[in-house]
Design an enzyme around this catalytic site. Structure first.
Site, PDB file in Angstrom:
ATOM      1  N   PHE A 169     105.418 -81.881  58.692  1.00  0.00           N
ATOM      2  CA  PHE A 169     104.586 -80.730  58.575  1.00  0.00           C
ATOM      3  C   PHE A 169     104.423 -80.351  57.059  1.00  0.00           C
ATOM      4  O   PHE A 169     105.223 -80.070  56.385  1.00  0.00           O
ATOM      5  CB  PHE A 169     105.160 -79.686  59.307  1.00  0.00           C
ATOM      6  CG  PHE A 169     104.059 -78.645  59.463  1.00  0.00           C
ATOM      7  CD1 PHE A 169     102.876 -78.639  60.062  1.00  0.00           C
ATOM      8  CD2 PHE A 169     104.539 -77.366  58.686  1.00  0.00           C
ATOM      9  CE1 PHE A 169     101.975 -77.409  60.348  1.00  0.00           C
ATOM     10  CE2 PHE A 169     103.361 -76.214  58.850  1.00  0.00           C
ATOM     11  CZ  PHE A 169     102.287 -76.183  59.603  1.00  0.00           C
ATOM     12  N   VAL A 170     103.253 -80.009  56.789  1.00  0.00           N
ATOM     13  CA  VAL A 170     102.875 -79.774  55.399  1.00  0.00           C
ATOM     14  C   VAL A 170     101.951 -78.395  55.563  1.00  0.00           C
ATOM     15  O   VAL A 170     101.022 -78.712  56.244  1.00  0.00           O
ATOM     16  CB  VAL A 170     102.155 -80.672  54.356  1.00  0.00           C
ATOM     17  CG1 VAL A 170     101.757 -80.164  53.155  1.00  0.00           C
ATOM     18  CG2 VAL A 170     103.141 -81.939  54.174  1.00  0.00           C
ATOM     19  N   PHE A 179     100.927 -85.178  49.751  1.00  0.00           N
ATOM     20  CA  PHE A 179     102.467 -84.820  50.168  1.00  0.00           C
ATOM     21  C   PHE A 179     103.041 -85.062  51.431  1.00  0.00           C
ATOM     22  O   PHE A 179     104.254 -85.605  51.484  1.00  0.00           O
ATOM     23  CB  PHE A 179     102.906 -83.267  50.131  1.00  0.00           C
ATOM     24  CG  PHE A 179     102.597 -82.524  48.774  1.00  0.00           C
ATOM     25  CD1 PHE A 179     102.822 -83.125  47.605  1.00  0.00           C
ATOM     26  CD2 PHE A 179     101.985 -81.161  48.680  1.00  0.00           C
ATOM     27  CE1 PHE A 179     102.819 -82.512  46.213  1.00  0.00           C
ATOM     28  CE2 PHE A 179     101.757 -80.812  47.540  1.00  0.00           C
ATOM     29  CZ  PHE A 179     102.049 -81.359  46.187  1.00  0.00           C
ATOM     30  N   TYR A 214      98.134 -93.662  59.504  1.00  0.00           N
ATOM     31  CA  TYR A 214      99.314 -94.218  59.796  1.00  0.00           C
ATOM     32  C   TYR A 214      98.998 -95.870  59.892  1.00  0.00           C
ATOM     33  O   TYR A 214      99.784 -96.713  59.400  1.00  0.00           O
ATOM     34  CB  TYR A 214     100.031 -93.681  61.128  1.00  0.00           C
ATOM     35  CG  TYR A 214     100.777 -92.421  60.921  1.00  0.00           C
ATOM     36  CD1 TYR A 214     101.379 -92.103  59.912  1.00  0.00           C
ATOM     37  CD2 TYR A 214     100.491 -91.710  61.991  1.00  0.00           C
ATOM     38  CE1 TYR A 214     101.909 -90.872  59.828  1.00  0.00           C
ATOM     39  CE2 TYR A 214     101.160 -90.509  62.226  1.00  0.00           C
ATOM     40  CZ  TYR A 214     101.936 -90.045  61.018  1.00  0.00           C
ATOM     41  OH  TYR A 214     102.449 -88.931  60.924  1.00  0.00           O
TER      42      TYR A 214
END
Length: 243
Positions: A169-170, A179, A214
């Protein structure tokens, strides 16, 4: 509270009261979570539950995080382990020595042409980590921006065990800065370093943008599989059945 010219908040007459400016560059560090991170980690996990619409089943507390992450006698990555993403307008000092099996990953001076970040929770996420696991009230201009939570896994179809990436989680205001990729790379590099054979995780089938990310990264996405969970009252009820 006043800030110096090198601080996270610039005195350039921002458009909004809480607008933060990184002077076109930002530095990032990924490190092992410590007990001091529990309050910030709990806020991150809460936000992630809200993002995925899971608030109605969310039961995690600061106490449960502490008990599950920091009371195990096993070393990091051999039990549930959290990594913390920190950001700062100033470069982080390089660290080559550590008492754990994880060396912090530091990426200093990301450059952006127009980096203006609106962070309404800036002070709420101020880091208390000083590099030695003790409180540091003078740790200025370092803020928590995200986390990953992993634990060891094993799949009978593969020769070697691996890591299961349970959460990544960002915080919303820091997305789009790579990030997330940095966090995932930290997990992948650690698995490789430990001689593991895989990293696996789940992704919501509605999150096409993340699935595409992904797949471009080289991950194998298996859409036919869905996670099943038996928990809470249903777990207790089924566990009591004898037939």
């Amino acid at each position: 509270m006043e800030y110096s010219t090198s601080s996270l908040i610039n005195s350039f007459q921002p458009k909004e009261k809480h607008t933060t400016l990184f002077n076109h560059q930002i530095s990032a560090r990924i490190r092992l979570a410590t007990q001091l991170d529990v309050p910030n980690l709990h806020k991150l996990v809460t936000q992630m539950a809200e993002y995925h619409g899971l608030s109605q089943i969310f039961t995690t507390t600061e106490t449960s995080l502490y008990n599950n992450l920091f009371k195990s006698p096993n070393p990091p990555f051999h039990s549930p382990t959290a990594l913390i993403l920190e950001i700062s307008p100033n470069p982080f000092p390089q660290t080559n020595h550590t008492t754990t099996n994880f060396v912090p990953i530091i990426k200093n001076n990301y450059n952006f042409d127009n980096l203006e970040i609106l962070d309404h929770e800036l002070e709420t996420y101020r880091s208390k980590f000083n590099g030695h696991g003790s409180d540091n009230s003078n740790n200025c201009n370092v803020y928590v921006a995200g986390h990953v939570l992993v634990y060891p896994s094993y799949n009978g179809f593969f020769e070697k065990p691996g890591l299961f990436l349970d959460q990544m989680f960002v915080r919303k205001c820091y997305r789009g800065m790579k990030f997330g990729k940095l966090l995932f790379s930290a997990v992948a590099m650690q698995a490789e370093k430990m001689g593991m054979g895989m990293v696996d995780w789940l992704v919501a089938d509605w999150n096409e943008e993340t699935i595409n990310f992904y797949e471009k990264m080289g991950a194998h996405y298996i859409p036919e599989y869905r996670l099943c969970k038996l928990y809470g009252d249903q777990l207790q009820a089924f566990g009591k059945k004898s037939d």
